[in-house]
Scaffold this motif. Structure first.
Motif, PDB file in Angstrom:
ATOM      1  N   GLY A  14       0.799  -1.214   0.000  1.00  0.00           N
ATOM      2  CA  GLY A  14       0.000   0.000   0.000  1.00  0.00           C
ATOM      3  C   GLY A  14       0.833   1.265   0.000  1.00  0.00           C
ATOM      4  N   GLU A  15       2.102   1.143  -0.353  1.00  0.00           N
ATOM      5  CA  GLU A  15       2.988   2.302  -0.422  1.00  0.00           C
ATOM      6  C   GLU A  15       3.017   2.845  -1.845  1.00  0.00           C
ATOM      7  N   ILE A  16       3.209   4.154  -1.956  1.00  0.00           N
ATOM      8  CA  ILE A  16       3.260   4.787  -3.269  1.00  0.00           C
ATOM      9  C   ILE A  16       4.492   4.299  -4.031  1.00  0.00           C
ATOM     10  N   VAL A  17       4.317   3.976  -5.308  1.00  0.00           N
ATOM     11  CA  VAL A  17       5.415   3.477  -6.138  1.00  0.00           C
ATOM     12  C   VAL A  17       6.155   4.657  -6.764  1.00  0.00           C
ATOM     13  N   ASP A  18       7.470   4.585  -6.763  1.00  0.00           N
ATOM     14  CA  ASP A  18       8.288   5.630  -7.382  1.00  0.00           C
ATOM     15  C   ASP A  18       8.347   5.370  -8.885  1.00  0.00           C
ATOM     16  N   CYS A  19       7.450   6.021  -9.622  1.00  0.00           N
ATOM     17  CA  CYS A  19       7.381   5.831 -11.071  1.00  0.00           C
ATOM     18  C   CYS A  19       6.975   7.144 -11.720  1.00  0.00           C
TER      19      CYS A  19
ATOM     20  N   ASN B 144      -2.264  13.571  -2.488  1.00  0.00           N
ATOM     21  CA  ASN B 144      -1.303  12.529  -2.139  1.00  0.00           C
ATOM     22  C   ASN B 144      -1.848  11.638  -1.024  1.00  0.00           C
ATOM     23  N   LEU B 145      -1.296  10.440  -0.931  1.00  0.00           N
ATOM     24  CA  LEU B 145      -1.840   9.443  -0.018  1.00  0.00           C
ATOM     25  C   LEU B 145      -1.685   9.831   1.452  1.00  0.00           C
ATOM     26  N   SER B 146      -0.624  10.531   1.792  1.00  0.00           N
ATOM     27  CA  SER B 146      -0.439  10.914   3.194  1.00  0.00           C
ATOM     28  C   SER B 146      -1.545  11.863   3.642  1.00  0.00           C
ATOM     29  N   ASP B 147      -1.949  12.785   2.773  1.00  0.00           N
ATOM     30  CA  ASP B 147      -3.055  13.686   3.103  1.00  0.00           C
ATOM     31  C   ASP B 147      -4.391  12.952   3.071  1.00  0.00           C
TER      32      ASP B 147
ATOM     33  N   ALA C  70      -5.011  -5.746  -4.900  1.00  0.00           N
ATOM     34  CA  ALA C  70      -5.077  -4.286  -4.803  1.00  0.00           C
ATOM     35  C   ALA C  70      -5.868  -3.854  -3.568  1.00  0.00           C
ATOM     36  N   ILE C  71      -6.982  -4.536  -3.296  1.00  0.00           N
ATOM     37  CA  ILE C  71      -7.782  -4.223  -2.108  1.00  0.00           C
ATOM     38  C   ILE C  71      -6.967  -4.487  -0.846  1.00  0.00           C
ATOM     39  N   ALA C  72      -6.300  -5.646  -0.809  1.00  0.00           N
ATOM     40  CA  ALA C  72      -5.481  -5.995   0.358  1.00  0.00           C
ATOM     41  C   ALA C  72      -4.371  -4.969   0.576  1.00  0.00           C
ATOM     42  N   ALA C  73      -3.777  -4.490  -0.517  1.00  0.00           N
ATOM     43  CA  ALA C  73      -2.706  -3.487  -0.408  1.00  0.00           C
ATOM     44  C   ALA C  73      -3.244  -2.167   0.128  1.00  0.00           C
ATOM     45  N   ALA C  74      -4.417  -1.758  -0.359  1.00  0.00           N
ATOM     46  CA  ALA C  74      -5.019  -0.502   0.112  1.00  0.00           C
ATOM     47  C   ALA C  74      -5.342  -0.569   1.599  1.00  0.00           C
TER      48      ALA C  74
END
Length: 316
Positions: free
Chosen positions: A249-254, A264-267, A286-290
């Motif tokens: 569930g972490e943002i990917v560097d792409c 952004n996800l932190s906000d 994807a659900i599990a990651a979120a």
């Protein structure tokens, strides 16, 4: 009365009679008033759901599975719908999410909204007979793009406002820009910053969850000159409001995440109620990651997906 309404009355009744929770605690759990708790308890008795016992075996088919998913994944709320008609799955999810949303919604709320087919269907099915005072719908992402214009966040916000009698804001910015530098400049512009400032104050956010193939589709549409690497393919499991995430569930560097115009996800994680709405075996990871990344803290899904989530968790 629908199965979802009966399910709600059963869950509330079990908390009061079986678990002996005080009405104030139940009111806080469902985000309703104490007087509404009393009203629903009376209704449960009137309908014969509550006598000397609670008839959960006939009235609520999924309450045990909902509780299991909730506890195992550490979620605040879980709502399940049937998977009777796979072809109509998104409509079923949208209706279940709409009914839950209407139960927790309060006057003067700010609702942040993602793009997506299921959230769009949810807005389309919002009953005109349920207006509420001073609702504000605000988009979580930009919306000027080449494809999927009918399910962009701006459009969904407007649709919600039309059906509810509320207000809506629009983010007049593209979903993607040419570079990370352009993104950093655009995010400082008042017309963008003011919208995301409202998003940060939201009480509820409605979040569709996409699966991994969406990454290559969006990249091919909007970043045609950018190469997608094998690392990207291996890492990306899905997206939440156009933020592509890994299995944790972490943002990917792409390139996409560095150029997308979205809260952004932190906000996003600062919004109190973060309702994920998604189903289907292709979206389990994807659900599990979120959930793992605390991006969503409440979930609406279907029974088959819930069962696959349990197996997925056990394998991990």
């Amino acid at each position: 009365m629908s199965f979802d309404d009966v399910d709600f009355l059963v869950k509330l009744s079990r908390m009061y009679y079986d678990e002996e929770r005080p009405q104030k605690e139940i009111a806080d759990y469902f985000n309703i008033s104490r007087s509404q708790v009393s009203k629903y308890l009376s209704k449960a008795k009137r309908l014969g759901i509550v006598e000397t016992i609670i008839h959960d075996n006939t009235a609520n088919r999924y309450v045990d599975l909902e509780s299991e998913i909730q506890k195992l994944f550490g979620l605040d709320h879980v709502v399940l719908c049937s998977t009777v008609d796979a072809a109509n799955q998104k409509n079923q999810l949208a209706q279940a999410a709409r009914d839950y949303f209407l139960r927790i919604l309060k006057p003067n709320s700010i609702i942040a909204v993602s793009a997506g087919t299921t959230v769009h269907l949810m807005a389309s099915s919002y009953p005109y007979t349920s207006p509420m005072e001073s609702l504000t719908f605000v988009p979580l992402s930009g919306g000027l793009g080449k494809t999927h214009q009918d399910i962009q966040a701006n459009v969904v916000c407007e649709l919600f406002s039309q059906h509810s009698g509320g207000h809506f804001l629009q983010l007049h910015a593209p979903i993607i820009v040419d570079s990370s530098f352009t993104k950093s400049i655009l995010l400082k512009e008042t017309f963008v910053d003011s919208i995301f400032s409202v998003c940060k104050k939201a009480d509820i956010c409605l979040l569709g969850i996409g699966n991994a193939p969406i990454y290559e589709e969006m990249r091919a549409t909007y970043l045609a000159n950018s190469e997608v690497t094998n690392v990207d393919r291996e890492i990306v499991v899905g997206d939440v409001s156009y933020n592509f995430i890994d299995k944790n569930g972490e943002i990917v560097d792409c390139a996409w995440n560095n150029q997308v115009i979205a809260l952004n996800l932190s906000d996003l994680k600062g919004i109190p109620i973060r309702l994920g709405i998604a189903g289907g075996p292709e979206k389990v990871s994807a659900i599990a990651a979120a959930i793992q990344g605390k991006i969503v803290n409440s979930l609406v899904t279907d029974v088959n997906t819930a069962q696959k989530l349990l197996k997925y968790k056990q394998l991990k």
